[in-house]
Scaffold this active site. Structure first.
Site, PDB file in Angstrom:
ATOM      1  N   HIS A 121       3.979   3.251  -5.409  1.00  0.00           N
ATOM      2  CA  HIS A 121       5.444   2.731  -5.217  1.00  0.00           C
ATOM      3  C   HIS A 121       6.293   3.121  -6.610  1.00  0.00           C
ATOM      4  O   HIS A 121       7.689   2.783  -6.495  1.00  0.00           O
ATOM      5  CB  HIS A 121       5.315   1.148  -5.196  1.00  0.00           C
ATOM      6  CG  HIS A 121       4.814   0.659  -6.648  1.00  0.00           C
ATOM      7  ND1 HIS A 121       3.493  -0.026  -6.636  1.00  0.00           N
ATOM      8  CD2 HIS A 121       5.477  -0.005  -7.617  1.00  0.00           C
ATOM      9  CE1 HIS A 121       3.483  -0.687  -7.994  1.00  0.00           C
ATOM     10  NE2 HIS A 121       4.715  -0.625  -8.329  1.00  0.00           N
ATOM     11  N   ASP A 151      -2.042   2.515  -2.879  1.00  0.00           N
ATOM     12  CA  ASP A 151      -0.876   2.575  -3.889  1.00  0.00           C
ATOM     13  C   ASP A 151      -1.012   3.502  -5.088  1.00  0.00           C
ATOM     14  O   ASP A 151      -0.943   2.922  -6.401  1.00  0.00           O
ATOM     15  CB  ASP A 151      -0.573   1.133  -4.399  1.00  0.00           C
ATOM     16  CG  ASP A 151       0.678   0.905  -5.163  1.00  0.00           C
ATOM     17  OD1 ASP A 151       1.492   2.169  -4.834  1.00  0.00           O
ATOM     18  OD2 ASP A 151       0.942   0.120  -5.827  1.00  0.00           O
ATOM     19  N   GLY A 225       7.304  -2.532 -15.149  1.00  0.00           N
ATOM     20  CA  GLY A 225       7.412  -1.422 -15.852  1.00  0.00           C
ATOM     21  C   GLY A 225       5.858  -1.068 -16.216  1.00  0.00           C
ATOM     22  O   GLY A 225       5.631   0.046 -16.699  1.00  0.00           O
ATOM     23  N   ASN A 226       5.006  -2.050 -16.192  1.00  0.00           N
ATOM     24  CA  ASN A 226       3.664  -1.869 -16.529  1.00  0.00           C
ATOM     25  C   ASN A 226       2.806  -1.085 -15.414  1.00  0.00           C
ATOM     26  O   ASN A 226       1.795  -0.494 -15.240  1.00  0.00           O
ATOM     27  CB  ASN A 226       2.927  -3.073 -16.628  1.00  0.00           C
ATOM     28  CG  ASN A 226       2.859  -3.609 -18.163  1.00  0.00           C
ATOM     29  OD1 ASN A 226       3.407  -4.532 -18.373  1.00  0.00           O
ATOM     30  ND2 ASN A 226       2.058  -2.784 -18.857  1.00  0.00           N
ATOM     31  N   SER A 227       3.591  -1.101 -14.222  1.00  0.00           N
ATOM     32  CA  SER A 227       2.910  -0.533 -12.740  1.00  0.00           C
ATOM     33  C   SER A 227       2.585   0.857 -13.182  1.00  0.00           C
ATOM     34  O   SER A 227       3.385   1.820 -13.488  1.00  0.00           O
ATOM     35  CB  SER A 227       4.075  -0.425 -11.705  1.00  0.00           C
ATOM     36  OG  SER A 227       4.314  -1.791 -11.499  1.00  0.00           O
ATOM     37  N   LEU A 282     -15.708   3.745   9.162  1.00  0.00           N
ATOM     38  CA  LEU A 282     -16.914   3.354   9.678  1.00  0.00           C
ATOM     39  C   LEU A 282     -16.761   2.585  11.080  1.00  0.00           C
ATOM     40  O   LEU A 282     -17.628   2.960  12.044  1.00  0.00           O
ATOM     41  CB  LEU A 282     -17.285   2.048   8.679  1.00  0.00           C
ATOM     42  CG  LEU A 282     -18.754   1.165   9.167  1.00  0.00           C
ATOM     43  CD1 LEU A 282     -19.777   2.200   9.267  1.00  0.00           C
ATOM     44  CD2 LEU A 282     -18.934   0.288   8.137  1.00  0.00           C
ATOM     45  N   GLY A 283     -15.453   2.046  11.589  1.00  0.00           N
ATOM     46  CA  GLY A 283     -15.288   1.761  13.016  1.00  0.00           C
ATOM     47  C   GLY A 283     -15.870   0.390  13.381  1.00  0.00           C
ATOM     48  O   GLY A 283     -16.323   0.154  14.424  1.00  0.00           O
ATOM     49  N   THR A 285     -14.762  -3.986  13.063  1.00  0.00           N
ATOM     50  CA  THR A 285     -13.876  -5.139  12.765  1.00  0.00           C
ATOM     51  C   THR A 285     -14.404  -6.382  12.344  1.00  0.00           C
ATOM     52  O   THR A 285     -15.569  -6.505  12.974  1.00  0.00           O
ATOM     53  CB  THR A 285     -12.998  -5.785  13.963  1.00  0.00           C
ATOM     54  OG1 THR A 285     -12.330  -4.626  14.761  1.00  0.00           O
ATOM     55  CG2 THR A 285     -12.016  -6.912  13.633  1.00  0.00           C
TER      56      THR A 285
END
Length: 476
Positions: A121, A151, A225-227, A282-283, A285
């Site tokens: 991001h 991310d 700003g730390n991201s 893995l497939g 739920t």
């Protein structure tokens, strides 16, 4: 009298021997002090983690490997209505215009030749990316690859001999362990804060999102700003990449989150080696184990995840995993919740094998699985006879489909997954008639024409309900 003199003499003798031994030992130690090429002396120390008295070693050894990342993003804005433009022929209504916006974040140097990890991001949509080192040298950066699901992003600058932070095994991170966060909050470069590991395996995923999250939660102060900055242990090892805060004000409120280094390391390795993330699937739920579920299945603990569904043809299905199984370990690593499953599976690539430990009908057993990939490469022939095409599966349209739509030929989209076609507006059941103005009747023709296209692919056809439609997408 003689006895007193003898005691004094023995005491003097012992004191002399002790002093000699101490002096000899000091001299011996001095002789062992290494000497550098410039003549200066130095000592090497080997400390256990508990022997680090404070954060000075970690801070001083890591601060130069954390960089300031500045980006430029072009965004379209709507210009307000101007009557002079409307009446005198310059246009009318709101006119979109581009405006440059500046943003910033942090990054961590992971290789001396200029590879830097940051958050997706931070650089998402950026037209230019620049990196400023702790010595104030600034470089233009190239985006090597990104992964929205975790991310994580990888960028590179043209430099050599840079300081780095080594990766730690984030699985070994303990609750309550001290960590420091290094970054550039509010453009305050090289800011260092400290805290403890408050929790592990946190997930902040919203319904409908595909995210791989198993965050390290810490109370080290992290702000905008730390991201992309470093989360480091007392030994100066990278345990995570700071990525977000939980706050209603936009500033630090006591909770910050970092992507574990084990996830980051695998993503970065894929981006360097392959240019994209090779994600294992893995497939299944799954859901958390509740007290009700534990009682019904007669489980001794609430660790693990309950299998709600197994996708047909998936790695789990082929390995023998079934609905109502409870997954408690992957290759011996304990599974506590859904986030820990995501974190563990993320460490594998398609084709890798793993041993799943499950509980079925109250009996513990091991099964072997071979992980599959997310989306096959364009042109790959799948087991069901379809051909992969930019995230979807296509087949020669069946006679029934052709008759229903009153067509003589065409190629049908039988399964629409995430990719360029979905983004371009395609739909399940769409029958492709032309690709770049060339008629098609077989999947291989669609793939071949698209492969030869230089910049864009233009597709015409009919939707599942018989409406003529078209869409296009760029190849870059």
């Amino acid at each position: 009298m003689r006895k007193s003199i003898l005691v004094v003499a023995i005491s003097v003798l012992l004191s002399g021997l002790t002093a000699y031994a101490i002096a000899n030992n000091v001299t011996s130690d001095r002789e062992k002090i290494p000497v550098a090429t410039d003549g200066s002396q130095y000592r090497t120390v080997n400390l256990e983690e508990t022997d680090y008295p404070d954060f000075t070693y970690a801070a001083e050894s890591c601060v130069d490997a954390v960089v300031y990342v500045s980006v430029t993003v072009k965004k379209q804005i709507q210009q307000s209505f101007d009557p002079f433009e409307f009446f005198f022929g310059y246009g009318g209504g709101q006119v979109p215009k581009e405006r440059e916006q500046k943003g910033s974040g942090s990054g961590v140097i992971i290789r001396p030749d200029g590879y830097i990890v940051t958050n997706n991001h931070v650089i998402d949509g950026a037209t230019t990316v620049q990196v400023t080192l702790n010595n104030n040298k600034t470089y233009d950066a190239t985006v090597i690859g990104t992964d929205e699901a975790t991310d994580v992003a990888l960028i590179k600058i043209d430099a050599e001999g840079l300081p780095t932070i080594p990766f730690a095994d984030s699985d070994k991170l303990r609750l309550g362990e001290w960590v420091i966060a290094i970054g550039s909050p509010y453009n305050l470069r090289s800011t260092i804060t400290a805290g403890i590991v408050s929790a592990k395996g946190r997930s902040m995923t919203q319904p409908g999102e595909f995210k791989i999250e198993s965050f390290i939660q810490t109370d080290a102060v992290v702000n905008p700003g730390n991201s992309g900055g470093a989360l480091v242990n007392k030994k100066g090892e990278l345990v995570g990449i700071n990525t977000m805060i939980y706050s209603q004000t936009g500033s630090y409120s006591g909770y910050s989150f970092a992507v574990p280094s084990n996830i980051v390391s695998k993503i970065v390795s894929d981006l360097i080696d392959f240019g994209s993330v090779k994600r294992a699937v893995l497939g299944i739920t799954m859901s958390e184990i509740t007290e009700e579920t534990a009682k019904e299945l007669k489980l001794s603990s609430m660790d693990g995840v309950y299998i709600n569904e197994v996708s047909a043809g998936s790695a789990a299905d082929k390995g023998g995993l079934k609905k109502d199984d409870v997954l408690i370990a992957i290759d011996g690593a304990k599974i506590t919740n859904a986030a820990s499953v995501q974190e563990k599976v993320n460490g594998y690539r398609p084709g890798d094998n793993a041993t799943l430990t499950i509980i079925r009908n109250g009996v513990k057993k091991d099964i072997q699985v071979t992980f599959q990939g997310t989306v096959s490469e364009t042109g790959t022939l799948n087991e069901d006879g379809s051909v992969s095409f930019y995230g979807c599966k296509i087949k020669k349209a069946s006679n029934e489909t052709l008759a229903r739509l009153n067509l003589k030929r065409g190629v049908e989209i039988v399964s629409l997954g995430s990719g360029k076609l979905l983004d371009a507006g395609a739909s399940d059941g769409f029958v492709i008639l032309y690709v770049n103005d060339q008629p098609v009747s077989k999947p291989e023709e669609v793939v071949e024409i698209a492969k030869k296209a230089k910049r864009a692919v233009y597709i015409e056809g009919v939707t599942a309900n018989g409406r003529s439609s078209y869409f296009a997408f760029g190849k870059e």
